[in-house]
Write a protein that holds these residues in place. Structure first.
Motif, PDB file in Angstrom:
ATOM      1  N   ARG A   2       0.945  -1.127   0.056  1.00 56.48           N
ATOM      2  CA  ARG A   2      -0.008  -0.034   0.002  1.00 56.48           C
ATOM      3  C   ARG A   2       0.871   1.038   0.051  1.00 56.48           C
ATOM      4  NH1 ARG A   2      -3.976   2.481   3.613  1.00 56.48           N
ATOM      5  NH2 ARG A   2      -5.811   2.990   2.172  1.00 56.48           N
ATOM      6  N   ILE A   3       0.779   2.109  -0.998  1.00 56.22           N
ATOM      7  CA  ILE A   3       1.587   3.322  -1.145  1.00 56.22           C
ATOM      8  C   ILE A   3       1.006   4.630  -1.188  1.00 56.22           C
ATOM      9  CG2 ILE A   3       3.257   3.992  -2.874  1.00 56.22           C
ATOM     10  CD1 ILE A   3       3.300   1.257  -4.313  1.00 56.22           C
ATOM     11  N   TYR A   4       1.557   5.373  -0.466  1.00 59.31           N
ATOM     12  CA  TYR A   4       1.241   6.964  -0.389  1.00 59.31           C
ATOM     13  C   TYR A   4       2.055   7.689  -1.299  1.00 59.31           C
ATOM     14  CZ  TYR A   4       1.955  11.345   2.281  1.00 59.31           C
ATOM     15  OH  TYR A   4       2.204  12.661   2.805  1.00 59.31           O
ATOM     16  N   ILE A   5       1.473   8.377  -2.201  1.00 56.46           N
ATOM     17  CA  ILE A   5       2.406   9.550  -2.949  1.00 56.46           C
ATOM     18  C   ILE A   5       1.656  10.786  -2.845  1.00 56.46           C
ATOM     19  CG2 ILE A   5       3.170   9.911  -5.431  1.00 56.46           C
ATOM     20  CD1 ILE A   5       2.324   6.759  -5.930  1.00 56.46           C
ATOM     21  N   ASP A   6       2.756  11.693  -2.521  1.00 60.42           N
ATOM     22  CA  ASP A   6       2.474  13.098  -2.662  1.00 60.42           C
ATOM     23  C   ASP A   6       2.309  13.847  -3.947  1.00 60.42           C
ATOM     24  OD1 ASP A   6       2.161  15.489  -1.378  1.00 60.42           O
ATOM     25  OD2 ASP A   6       4.128  16.024  -1.963  1.00 60.42           O
ATOM     26  N   PHE A   7       1.638  14.875  -4.085  1.00 58.35           N
ATOM     27  CA  PHE A   7       1.404  15.559  -5.414  1.00 58.35           C
ATOM     28  C   PHE A   7       2.397  16.412  -5.900  1.00 58.35           C
ATOM     29  CE2 PHE A   7      -2.643  15.121  -8.142  1.00 58.35           C
ATOM     30  CZ  PHE A   7      -1.841  15.775  -9.278  1.00 58.35           C
ATOM     31  N   CYS A 142      -3.377   9.681  10.190  1.00 57.51           N
ATOM     32  CA  CYS A 142      -2.559   8.968  11.081  1.00 57.51           C
ATOM     33  C   CYS A 142      -3.265   7.380  11.387  1.00 57.51           C
ATOM     34  CB  CYS A 142      -1.993   9.520  12.049  1.00 57.51           C
ATOM     35  SG  CYS A 142      -0.606  10.660  11.774  1.00 57.51           S
ATOM     36  N   GLU A 143      -4.518   7.462  10.961  1.00 54.29           N
ATOM     37  CA  GLU A 143      -5.156   6.135  11.380  1.00 54.29           C
ATOM     38  C   GLU A 143      -5.043   5.048  10.185  1.00 54.29           C
ATOM     39  OE1 GLU A 143      -9.067   6.955  12.448  1.00 54.29           O
ATOM     40  OE2 GLU A 143      -8.710   7.959  14.245  1.00 54.29           O
ATOM     41  N   ARG A 144      -4.741   5.722   8.900  1.00 54.36           N
ATOM     42  CA  ARG A 144      -4.395   4.987   7.863  1.00 54.36           C
ATOM     43  C   ARG A 144      -3.050   4.275   7.905  1.00 54.36           C
ATOM     44  NH1 ARG A 144      -8.279   7.289   4.370  1.00 54.36           N
ATOM     45  NH2 ARG A 144      -7.469   6.399   2.297  1.00 54.36           N
ATOM     46  N   GLN A 145      -2.975   3.421   7.237  1.00 48.23           N
ATOM     47  CA  GLN A 145      -1.610   2.502   6.941  1.00 48.23           C
ATOM     48  C   GLN A 145      -1.165   2.462   5.746  1.00 48.23           C
ATOM     49  OE1 GLN A 145      -0.212   1.265   9.657  1.00 48.23           O
ATOM     50  NE2 GLN A 145       1.429   1.141   8.118  1.00 48.23           N
ATOM     51  N   TYR A 146       0.174   2.499   5.457  1.00 52.52           N
ATOM     52  CA  TYR A 146       1.027   2.401   4.495  1.00 52.52           C
ATOM     53  C   TYR A 146       2.262   1.645   4.616  1.00 52.52           C
ATOM     54  CZ  TYR A 146      -2.313   6.233   2.930  1.00 52.52           C
ATOM     55  OH  TYR A 146      -3.452   7.007   2.527  1.00 52.52           O
ATOM     56  N   ASP A 147       2.545   1.061   3.401  1.00 56.57           N
ATOM     57  CA  ASP A 147       3.986   0.462   3.492  1.00 56.57           C
ATOM     58  C   ASP A 147       4.963   1.121   3.181  1.00 56.57           C
ATOM     59  OD1 ASP A 147       2.837  -2.310   4.529  1.00 56.57           O
ATOM     60  OD2 ASP A 147       1.710  -2.244   2.655  1.00 56.57           O
ATOM     61  N   PHE A 148       4.491   1.996   2.146  1.00 63.85           N
ATOM     62  CA  PHE A 148       5.558   2.979   1.582  1.00 63.85           C
ATOM     63  C   PHE A 148       5.032   4.338   1.042  1.00 63.85           C
ATOM     64  CE2 PHE A 148       8.436   4.168  -2.290  1.00 63.85           C
ATOM     65  CZ  PHE A 148       9.652   3.649  -1.727  1.00 63.85           C
ATOM     66  N   ALA A 149       6.099   5.336   1.151  1.00 61.22           N
ATOM     67  CA  ALA A 149       5.484   6.701   1.125  1.00 61.22           C
ATOM     68  C   ALA A 149       6.496   7.462   0.096  1.00 61.22           C
ATOM     69  CB  ALA A 149       5.018   7.372   2.244  1.00 61.22           C
ATOM     70  N   VAL A 150       6.203   8.406  -0.542  1.00 63.11           N
ATOM     71  CA  VAL A 150       6.955   9.235  -1.418  1.00 63.11           C
ATOM     72  C   VAL A 150       6.487  10.531  -1.035  1.00 63.11           C
ATOM     73  CG1 VAL A 150       8.125   9.710  -3.544  1.00 63.11           C
ATOM     74  CG2 VAL A 150       7.004   7.554  -3.121  1.00 63.11           C
ATOM     75  N   GLU A 151       7.413  11.339  -0.537  1.00 58.69           N
ATOM     76  CA  GLU A 151       7.117  12.866   0.027  1.00 58.69           C
ATOM     77  C   GLU A 151       8.179  13.650  -0.056  1.00 58.69           C
ATOM     78  OE1 GLU A 151       5.251  15.555   0.766  1.00 58.69           O
ATOM     79  OE2 GLU A 151       3.729  14.417   1.986  1.00 58.69           O
ATOM     80  N   ASP A 152       7.995  15.076  -0.090  1.00 60.29           N
ATOM     81  CA  ASP A 152       9.172  16.001  -0.125  1.00 60.29           C
ATOM     82  C   ASP A 152       9.062  16.894   0.923  1.00 60.29           C
ATOM     83  OD1 ASP A 152       8.095  18.950  -1.509  1.00 60.29           O
ATOM     84  OD2 ASP A 152       6.901  17.259  -1.554  1.00 60.29           O
ATOM     85  N   SER A 153       7.991  16.998   1.634  1.00 64.46           N
ATOM     86  CA  SER A 153       7.560  17.993   2.544  1.00 64.46           C
ATOM     87  C   SER A 153       8.326  17.814   3.913  1.00 64.46           C
ATOM     88  CB  SER A 153       6.288  18.740   2.659  1.00 64.46           C
ATOM     89  OG  SER A 153       6.108  19.380   3.933  1.00 64.46           O
ATOM     90  N   ASP A 165       5.626   1.007  10.496  1.00 59.67           N
ATOM     91  CA  ASP A 165       6.179   0.048   9.516  1.00 59.67           C
ATOM     92  C   ASP A 165       6.081   0.631   8.022  1.00 59.67           C
ATOM     93  OD1 ASP A 165       7.606  -1.907   8.759  1.00 59.67           O
ATOM     94  OD2 ASP A 165       6.051  -3.393   8.433  1.00 59.67           O
ATOM     95  N   CYS A 166       6.130   1.853   7.950  1.00 60.69           N
ATOM     96  CA  CYS A 166       6.039   2.546   6.702  1.00 60.69           C
ATOM     97  C   CYS A 166       7.406   3.325   6.094  1.00 60.69           C
ATOM     98  CB  CYS A 166       5.063   3.717   6.760  1.00 60.69           C
ATOM     99  SG  CYS A 166       4.851   4.603   5.098  1.00 60.69           S
ATOM    100  N   ARG A 167       7.902   2.696   5.148  1.00 60.80           N
ATOM    101  CA  ARG A 167       9.348   3.095   4.650  1.00 60.80           C
ATOM    102  C   ARG A 167       9.031   4.266   3.818  1.00 60.80           C
ATOM    103  NH1 ARG A 167      14.544   0.881   3.806  1.00 60.80           N
ATOM    104  NH2 ARG A 167      15.909   2.416   3.403  1.00 60.80           N
ATOM    105  N   VAL A 168       9.588   5.373   3.680  1.00 64.33           N
ATOM    106  CA  VAL A 168       9.651   6.690   3.195  1.00 64.33           C
ATOM    107  C   VAL A 168      10.682   6.957   2.306  1.00 64.33           C
ATOM    108  CG1 VAL A 168       8.888   9.154   3.591  1.00 64.33           C
ATOM    109  CG2 VAL A 168       8.252   7.644   5.221  1.00 64.33           C
ATOM    110  N   ALA A 169      10.440   7.292   1.051  1.00 66.43           N
ATOM    111  CA  ALA A 169      11.251   7.902   0.153  1.00 66.43           C
ATOM    112  C   ALA A 169      11.013   9.342   0.260  1.00 66.43           C
ATOM    113  CB  ALA A 169      11.071   7.160  -1.238  1.00 66.43           C
ATOM    114  N   LEU A 198      14.493   2.061  -4.532  1.00 65.53           N
ATOM    115  CA  LEU A 198      14.306   1.892  -3.200  1.00 65.53           C
ATOM    116  C   LEU A 198      13.177   0.970  -2.857  1.00 65.53           C
ATOM    117  CD1 LEU A 198      15.163   2.365  -0.283  1.00 65.53           C
ATOM    118  CD2 LEU A 198      13.726   4.680  -0.635  1.00 65.53           C
ATOM    119  N   PHE A 199      11.998   1.364  -3.653  1.00 66.31           N
ATOM    120  CA  PHE A 199      10.773   0.343  -3.342  1.00 66.31           C
ATOM    121  C   PHE A 199      11.040  -0.886  -3.725  1.00 66.31           C
ATOM    122  CE2 PHE A 199       6.975  -1.149  -5.572  1.00 66.31           C
ATOM    123  CZ  PHE A 199       6.195  -1.355  -4.300  1.00 66.31           C
TER     124      PHE A 199
END
Length: 206
Positions: A2-7, A142-153, A165-169, A198-199
């Motif tokens: 499950r992946i989070y990607i910022d815009f 913060c109640e949501r769950q992700y395995d991997f995230a991509v963020e710049d802020s 347990d979320c790895r952040v790029a 990385l992913f």
């Protein structure tokens, strides 16, 4: 996975466009590499009214459509989708940009992904009515769950650090290069190829 990607400045090159906009609207000539603070009011030396006007213009449909894609972003997202991963675009943009954000993705061949608005920076005005669409609060996010995230802020790193347990790029940008990262779960990447590398390494261990 499950992946989070910022815009902004992860999928799109928003800050590069806003540098030109700040010059056009207020005569502030700030090169992209000189955007040292994520808070653009500071980086562009704007008053409260000026930054509000800049952001109002930045979130119009016409400006949203003009933001260039970060090189390799949509190709990588398409690849992850084809691999069967569950992706969500998680943005601090106001809820009023929802349709424009979906259209930007559609024009680049990315359709069907949910765009989740989160009041990451405490800027979202209250909804006009109880049943109106609204952004999630940080606590709701913060109640949501992700395995991997991509963020710049840097302002969002603390929120992501609360997820288990979320790895952040961390997409390296001028405003985050000197920021101390919250933990070893955060890794700096200079482009989407490094993010994908990385992913792939991380997902092979899951």
């Amino acid at each position: 996975m499950r992946i989070y990607i910022d815009f902004d400045d992860v999928l799109s090159e928003t800050a590069r466009t806003l540098c030109l906009l700040a010059d056009r609207m207020f005569g502030r000539k700030v090169a992209y590499e000189e955007v040292f603070a994520f808070d653009l009011q500071i980086s562009f030396n704007l008053s409260r009214d000026e930054i509000a006007s800049l952001m109002d213009t930045a979130h119009t449909y016409e400006l949203l459509m003009s933001y260039p894609e970060a090189e390799g972003a949509c190709a990588t997202i398409s690849k992850w989708m084809a691999e069967g991963h569950e992706l969500e675009i998680v943005t601090g943009r106001p809820i009023s940009t929802h349709e424009g954000s979906l259209e930007w993705l559609s024009r680049r061949g990315i359709e069907g992904l949910p765009v989740i608005h989160v009041d990451k920076f405490g800027r979202e005005p209250p909804p006009l009515s109880p049943d109106a669409p609204r952004s999630l609060s940080v606590d709701e996010f913060c109640e949501r769950q992700y395995d991997f995230a991509v963020e710049d802020s840097p302002m969002a790193f603390a929120h992501l650090a609360r997820l288990d347990d979320c790895r952040v790029a961390v997409y390296e940008r001028p405003w985050n290069r000197t920021v101390k990262l919250p933990s070893e779960a955060f890794t700096c990447c200079s482009n989407w190829q490094e993010i994908d590398n990385l992913f792939q390494r991380y997902s092979s261990l899951k």
